[in-house]
Design a protein around this motif. Structure first.
Motif, short mmCIF file in Angstrom:
data_model
loop_
_atom_site.label_atom_id
_atom_site.label_comp_id
_atom_site.label_asym_id
_atom_site.label_seq_id
_atom_site.Cartn_x
_atom_site.Cartn_y
_atom_site.Cartn_z
N PHE A 87 0.80 11.69 -10.28
CA PHE A 87 -0.18 10.61 -10.41
C PHE A 87 0.43 9.31 -10.92
O PHE A 87 -0.25 8.29 -10.93
N ARG A 88 1.66 9.32 -11.36
CA ARG A 88 2.28 8.12 -11.92
C ARG A 88 2.36 7.01 -10.87
O ARG A 88 2.12 5.83 -11.17
N LEU A 89 2.70 7.38 -9.64
CA LEU A 89 2.76 6.40 -8.56
C LEU A 89 1.35 6.23 -7.99
O LEU A 89 0.75 7.17 -7.47
N GLY A 90 0.83 5.02 -8.11
CA GLY A 90 -0.52 4.75 -7.61
C GLY A 90 -0.61 4.93 -6.11
O GLY A 90 0.32 4.60 -5.38
N ARG A 91 -1.74 5.46 -5.65
CA ARG A 91 -1.93 5.66 -4.21
C ARG A 91 -3.12 4.84 -3.72
O ARG A 91 -4.13 4.70 -4.44
N ASP A 92 -2.99 4.32 -2.52
CA ASP A 92 -4.08 3.62 -1.84
C ASP A 92 -4.79 4.54 -0.87
O ASP A 92 -5.96 4.33 -0.55
N LEU A 93 -4.05 5.54 -0.38
CA LEU A 93 -4.61 6.49 0.58
C LEU A 93 -3.87 7.81 0.39
O LEU A 93 -2.64 7.83 0.33
N ALA A 94 -4.61 8.90 0.28
CA ALA A 94 -4.00 10.21 0.07
C ALA A 94 -4.49 11.18 1.13
O ALA A 94 -5.68 11.24 1.44
N ILE A 95 -3.54 11.93 1.69
CA ILE A 95 -3.83 12.88 2.76
C ILE A 95 -3.44 14.28 2.29
O ILE A 95 -2.30 14.52 1.90
N SER B 197 -8.42 11.89 -5.93
CA SER B 197 -8.74 12.84 -4.87
C SER B 197 -8.19 12.37 -3.53
O SER B 197 -8.00 11.16 -3.32
N PRO B 198 -7.95 13.29 -2.59
CA PRO B 198 -7.52 12.86 -1.25
C PRO B 198 -8.63 12.10 -0.53
O PRO B 198 -9.82 12.32 -0.79
N HIS B 199 -8.23 11.22 0.34
CA HIS B 199 -9.17 10.46 1.17
C HIS B 199 -9.43 11.14 2.51
O HIS B 199 -10.50 10.97 3.10
N LEU B 200 -8.43 11.90 2.99
CA LEU B 200 -8.52 12.57 4.27
C LEU B 200 -7.93 13.97 4.16
O LEU B 200 -7.03 14.20 3.36
N VAL B 201 -8.44 14.88 4.97
CA VAL B 201 -7.90 16.23 5.06
C VAL B 201 -7.43 16.47 6.49
O VAL B 201 -8.15 16.16 7.44
N LEU B 202 -6.22 17.00 6.62
CA LEU B 202 -5.69 17.37 7.93
C LEU B 202 -5.48 18.88 7.96
O LEU B 202 -4.71 19.42 7.16
N ARG B 203 -6.18 19.56 8.88
CA ARG B 203 -6.06 21.02 9.02
C ARG B 203 -5.16 21.30 10.22
O ARG B 203 -5.45 20.91 11.34
N ILE B 204 -4.05 21.98 9.94
CA ILE B 204 -3.05 22.23 10.98
C ILE B 204 -3.01 23.71 11.30
O ILE B 204 -2.96 24.55 10.41
N PRO C 46 0.82 -1.22 0.00
CA PRO C 46 0.00 0.00 0.00
C PRO C 46 0.85 1.27 0.00
O PRO C 46 1.92 1.32 0.62
N VAL C 47 0.38 2.28 -0.69
CA VAL C 47 1.07 3.56 -0.80
C VAL C 47 0.20 4.65 -0.17
O VAL C 47 -0.98 4.80 -0.54
N ILE C 48 0.77 5.39 0.76
CA ILE C 48 0.10 6.52 1.40
C ILE C 48 0.79 7.79 0.94
O ILE C 48 1.99 7.96 1.17
N VAL C 49 0.05 8.67 0.31
CA VAL C 49 0.60 9.94 -0.17
C VAL C 49 0.24 11.05 0.82
O VAL C 49 -0.93 11.20 1.20
N VAL C 50 1.24 11.79 1.25
CA VAL C 50 1.03 12.96 2.11
C VAL C 50 1.47 14.18 1.32
O VAL C 50 2.62 14.27 0.89
N GLY C 51 0.55 15.12 1.10
CA GLY C 51 0.92 16.25 0.27
C GLY C 51 0.07 17.48 0.55
O GLY C 51 -0.77 17.49 1.45
#
Length: 370
Positions: free
Chosen positions: A163-171, A203-210, A58-63
């Motif tokens: 987008f070339r690297l597939g993501r399973d979860l994006a934040i 699209s992102p799966h989760l949003v983190l507001r800091i 699994p790949v998790i993208v944080v961006g």
């Protein structure tokens, strides 16, 4: 100084993107061109999923949806700690922005920020996991798994628009700037339109507001109801790590005149956090984001007394000061820490489990069984 000039113009531009004033309006036509190009780039991958390379883990993208200093790196470090606590064996891939090379490289135990990038070097030192950098993140991912087959989850540092690297979860990480004036680059802060009109595979799966102050109200953020939002706060660690290897309490510097240096996207944020800790700041050196060691050395050459820098600057500056101290100047760094609500990590665990992902050879409580 060229780096200081770049930092000044970046700060001026950041302020302009908070409103739809005349400066932003001048750039607005260019942002329309950017929007068309970004939409075409995204649509190519949505129309032909074969362009996307999937990893066997699994790949998790944080961006970031916005540019510059939203808190992505401390979020990535917090995520790595959580994954390890749950029994995962994570690894990191990153472009390594600002590094001198573009080829794929595994980071050694003592990375070179000029060669590997300052943020990947920081992730390697503080994250304690394998890190691979490369202009093509999918290629870096393959190399990471080749050299570290024990890795069972991959964290992609800063790859929401890659987008070339597939993501399973994006934040998607936002800070207290929110979406600024709501316009795309260069008239605004946005790398892509927000809020999305509809959620798709990219699209992102989760949003983190800091927020930068734990006591402040969380920033409001428009988003689809189906996109979960969570909150976090940045704060300074309470210790200073000095170039001579010693450590002292940050509170011990209250009432003393201390210089401050930051080669990050928003230097004023670091300076403000130091002042809120009761420090009296002397010179406040704002350098360009990812400033190299030459710019850092030039900035401090005439200073005397004590200087505090960010941890991203420290991976370059502290080793240089160990090798060649600046007479009369003591240099230290203060780490940026993140407090994130537990529900954020629970959501990550749930999404990974729903997709059928779990740590290899581990029990439910995170203890290794082999």
């Amino acid at each position: 100084m060229r780096s200081s000039t770049a930092a000044h113009w970046t700060s001026t531009w950041q302020k302009a993107t908070q409103t739809k004033g005349w400066q932003a309006r001048l750039l607005w036509p260019v942002s329309l061109v950017y929007q068309v190009l970004a939409r075409r780039h995204r649509q190519r991958y949505l129309a032909d999923p074969r362009r996307i390379e999937r990893m066997p883990v699994p790949v998790i993208v944080v961006g970031n949806i916005v540019v510059g200093g939203a808190g992505k790196t401390p979020t990535t470090l917090a995520l790595l700690r959580h994954l390890r606590s749950r029994g995962w064996r994570p690894g990191v891939v990153s472009r390594g922005y600002g590094r001198s090379a573009s080829d794929v490289l595994m980071l050694p135990d003592t990375p070179d920020p000029a060669l590997h990038g300052d943020e990947p070097s920081l992730l390697k030192q503080l994250g304690g996991v394998p890190v691979c950098v490369g202009a093509r993140r999918a290629e870096a991912g393959r190399q990471l798994l080749l050299e570290h087959p024990e890795v069972d989850v991959m964290v992609c540092d800063d790859g929401l628009q890659h987008f070339r690297l597939g993501r399973d979860l994006a934040i998607a990480v936002f800070d207290d700037r929110g979406v600024g004036n709501g316009w795309l680059l260069p008239a605004g802060l946005l790398r892509e339109p927000w809020p999305p009109t509809q959620l798709d595979a990219l699209s992102p799966h989760l949003v983190l507001r800091i927020r930068s102050d734990a006591s402040a109200l969380p920033p409001s953020l428009p988003a689809p109801r189906s996109l979960p939002q969570f909150e976090g706060a940045r704060r300074l660690a309470q210790q200073v790590r000095w170039s001579d290897g010693s450590v002292s309490d940050l509170s011990g510097l209250q009432g003393q005149r201390v210089h401050a240096l930051a080669g990050i996207a928003r230097p004023e944020g670091f300076f403000s956090m130091l002042q809120k800790q009761g420090l009296s700041l002397g010179q406040q050196l704002s350098l360009a984001d990812h400033a190299d060691i030459g710019a850092l050395r030039e900035g401090i050459k005439d200073l005397q007394g004590m200087l505090l820098c960010t941890e991203k600057d420290a991976v370059k500056l502290l080793p240089a000061c160990q090798a060649q101290p600046v007479p009369g100047l003591r240099v230290g760094s203060v780490r940026l820490e993140m407090d994130i609500e537990p529900d954020f990590f629970a959501a990550i665990d749930r999404l990974l489990l729903e997709q059928g992902h779990c740590p290899r050879l581990s029990s439910p409580d995170g203890q290794q069984t082999a």
